[in-house]
Design an enzyme around this catalytic site. Structure first.
Site, short mmCIF file in Angstrom:
data_model
loop_
_atom_site.label_atom_id
_atom_site.label_comp_id
_atom_site.label_asym_id
_atom_site.label_seq_id
_atom_site.Cartn_x
_atom_site.Cartn_y
_atom_site.Cartn_z
N ARG A 51 -5.95 -0.72 -3.08
CA ARG A 51 -5.02 0.32 -2.60
C ARG A 51 -3.62 0.21 -3.19
O ARG A 51 -2.90 1.20 -3.24
CB ARG A 51 -4.93 0.27 -1.07
CG ARG A 51 -4.31 -1.01 -0.56
CD ARG A 51 -4.56 -1.23 0.91
NE ARG A 51 -3.96 -2.48 1.35
CZ ARG A 51 -4.44 -3.68 1.08
NH1 ARG A 51 -5.54 -3.82 0.35
NH2 ARG A 51 -3.84 -4.77 1.51
N CYS A 111 -13.46 -15.64 13.73
CA CYS A 111 -13.52 -14.27 13.20
C CYS A 111 -13.29 -14.38 11.70
O CYS A 111 -13.61 -15.39 11.09
CB CYS A 111 -12.52 -13.36 13.90
SG CYS A 111 -10.80 -13.83 13.66
N GLY A 145 0.80 -1.22 0.00
CA GLY A 145 0.00 0.00 0.00
C GLY A 145 0.84 1.27 0.00
O GLY A 145 0.60 2.18 -0.79
N CYS A 187 -3.98 -4.39 9.00
CA CYS A 187 -4.95 -3.81 8.07
C CYS A 187 -5.90 -4.88 7.55
O CYS A 187 -7.07 -4.61 7.26
CB CYS A 187 -4.23 -3.14 6.90
SG CYS A 187 -3.54 -1.53 7.34
N LYS A 205 4.97 -9.65 -6.54
CA LYS A 205 4.84 -8.19 -6.57
C LYS A 205 6.05 -7.54 -7.22
O LYS A 205 5.93 -6.49 -7.86
CB LYS A 205 4.64 -7.65 -5.15
CG LYS A 205 3.24 -7.90 -4.62
CD LYS A 205 3.02 -7.21 -3.29
CE LYS A 205 1.61 -7.50 -2.80
NZ LYS A 205 1.37 -6.96 -1.46
N ASN A 242 -5.42 -6.94 -2.63
CA ASN A 242 -4.43 -5.85 -2.60
C ASN A 242 -4.85 -4.67 -3.47
O ASN A 242 -4.41 -3.54 -3.29
CB ASN A 242 -3.06 -6.30 -3.13
CG ASN A 242 -2.44 -7.45 -2.36
OD1 ASN A 242 -1.73 -8.25 -2.93
ND2 ASN A 242 -2.70 -7.53 -1.07
N LEU A 243 -5.68 -4.97 -4.49
CA LEU A 243 -5.83 -4.02 -5.59
C LEU A 243 -6.59 -2.75 -5.22
O LEU A 243 -6.49 -1.75 -5.94
CB LEU A 243 -6.52 -4.70 -6.79
CG LEU A 243 -5.77 -5.93 -7.36
CD1 LEU A 243 -6.53 -6.52 -8.52
CD2 LEU A 243 -4.36 -5.56 -7.80
N ASP A 287 10.51 -7.28 -1.34
CA ASP A 287 9.16 -7.82 -1.13
C ASP A 287 9.20 -9.30 -1.49
O ASP A 287 9.94 -9.71 -2.38
CB ASP A 287 8.14 -7.09 -2.02
CG ASP A 287 6.73 -7.21 -1.47
OD1 ASP A 287 6.15 -6.18 -1.08
OD2 ASP A 287 6.20 -8.34 -1.42
N ASP A 291 4.33 -3.34 7.07
CA ASP A 291 3.03 -3.35 7.73
C ASP A 291 3.10 -4.06 9.08
O ASP A 291 2.09 -4.51 9.59
CB ASP A 291 2.00 -4.05 6.82
CG ASP A 291 2.42 -5.47 6.49
OD1 ASP A 291 3.49 -5.91 6.95
OD2 ASP A 291 1.67 -6.16 5.77
N ASN A 292 4.30 -4.19 9.63
CA ASN A 292 4.38 -4.87 10.93
C ASN A 292 5.50 -4.26 11.77
O ASN A 292 6.44 -3.67 11.25
CB ASN A 292 4.59 -6.37 10.74
CG ASN A 292 5.93 -6.68 10.10
OD1 ASN A 292 6.94 -6.77 10.80
ND2 ASN A 292 5.96 -6.82 8.79
#
Ligand SMILES: [Zn+2]
Length: 388
Positions: A82, A347, A50, A197, A95, A79-80, A71, A139-140
């Site tokens: 964003r 969940c 993102g 996210c 990617k 993913n698309l 990556d 993202d972590n």
């Protein structure tokens, strides 16, 4: 004189490049010298997701000579909404391949170097060493501390961004006189306390805002223009559409940039308590979707099936016979549950329900967590259950 000297020299521009960058060349703050510096610059993007998407696109368009990208992920359809670096035709592709194709089409003058691996304590210094700065699109928390410490050790600027739901942050860390990420966040949050996210959601355009700010800061550092986000944390509130900056001072006690106690990279997964590696997680019993389906077919009366997602998610999809108790309400509702009955929790993907399972197990309940949540239920049991 540039406010910060990144040590970047200049590269010659061809006539084609002069034309391509003409709107930069007429900016006194960039001009020919600045554009030559942009061409000579080597910027490493950690993550082509993102934040990395807009950062890669704008840095490539601006003519950054070498873009490194780390990556190891494959483009997924989720993913698309964003990750605008990747298109529908790239779903299923690494990617890095998708990024290289798009960047080369956008600007063939950019040299793309790819690292198809997870950034680790073992490889981070070797990868970062050859770059002038890092744009952190991770993202972590584990990778964020890793990037930060590696930048401090190597003396490289760390252009930081992070996003969650409608809120974003950006700053420039690890500059000679500025703070680092650890000065701002000395300790990682407790594992599982902040949803990803994937769990918590993110407005698709938000990484566009924050990643573009990171690209802006990187370009400013390269050309030495303006006032970089050093010692300031930019807070983006997309719902209220408010931008605030708060001052962040360097912490003299910071083990990375203050006391320099951190002299080498550590085990960041252990430091941040990667959820999959803790004893508490291992102790939670799991049930697979197929096993749960079998038990539901056999009556299902012997256990309580509890969905710990939010009501708007419940409206998208739910399992037969389930009762909704959103994660935040679990402590309050616990007293009304029958402790003699088995509780099966689920969940969307199994992360939040593992959290609820820990709480209930801690209170003496006999619990199981549905492995993979609704997503795996849809894959393994009922494909008509929508995935989201
Ligand atoms: Zn620090």
């Amino acid at each position: 004189m540039a406010p910060t000297d990144t040590g970047i020299r200049e590269a010659q521009l061809s006539r084609d490049e002069m034309l391509r960058y003409s709107r930069h060349l007429v900016l006194p703050e960039v001009a020919l010298d600045g554009q030559r510096r942009i061409k000579a610059a080597r910027v490493l993007l950690v993550g082509a997701g993102g934040l990395g998407s807009p950062a890669a696109l704008y840095l490539a368009a601006a003519g950054v000579g070498t873009l490194g990208i780390v990556d190891f992920d494959v483009v997924d359809v989720t993913n698309l909404h964003r990750q605008v670096l990747h298109g529908t035709s790239a779903v299923g592709m690494p990617k890095l391949d998708s990024a290289r194709e798009r960047i080369t089409d956008l600007n063939p003058h950019v040299h793309v170097e790819t690292y198809e691996e997870r950034l680790t304590s073992e490889n981070a210094l070797d990868i970062l060493r050859d770059y002038d700065m890092v744009v952190d699109g991770t993202d972590n928390f584990a990778t964020r501390y890793l990037v930060n410490d590696a930048c401090v050790l190597l003396g490289k600027p760390n252009v930081y961004g992070s996003i969650f739901r409608f809120d974003g942050q950006a700053s420039v860390f690890c500059m000679p006189d500025g703070p680092c990420y650890r000065c701002l966040f000395p300790e990682p949050p407790p594992p599982g306390s902040i949803p990803s996210c994937a769990e918590g959601g993110v407005l698709g355009v938000l990484p566009g805002l924050v990643g573009t700010i990171q690209a802006t800061e990187a370009l400013k550092l390269i050309v030495g223009a303006g006032d970089p986000l050093v010692g300031r944390l930019l807070l983006v509130d997309a719902l209220g559409m408010r931008f605030h900056t708060v001052r962040v001072d360097r912490d003299p006690a910071c083990p990375a940039c203050g006391t320099h106690e951190i002299t080498e990279l550590i085990d960041y997964d252990a430091y941040c308590g990667a959820p999959a590696a803790t004893d508490a997680d291992r102790a939670i019993a799991e049930i697979t979707p197929r096993e749960l389906a079998e038990r539901l077919r056999n009556g299902g009366g012997s256990f309580d099936l509890i969905d710990v997602r939010e009501p708007y998610e419940w409206n998208i999809a739910r399992l037969p016979g389930a009762r909704l108790i959103p994660l935040g309400s679990v402590p309050a509702v616990m007293a009304s549950l029958d402790p003699s009955r088995e509780v099966i929790l689920y969940c969307r993907s199994g992360v939040r329900s593992a959290d609820a399972a820990r709480q209930l197990q801690g209170a003496g309940f006999h619990v199981s967590n549905l492995a993979g949540g609704i997503l795996r239920w849809s894959d393994d049991v009922d494909p008509t259950t929508p995935k989201y």
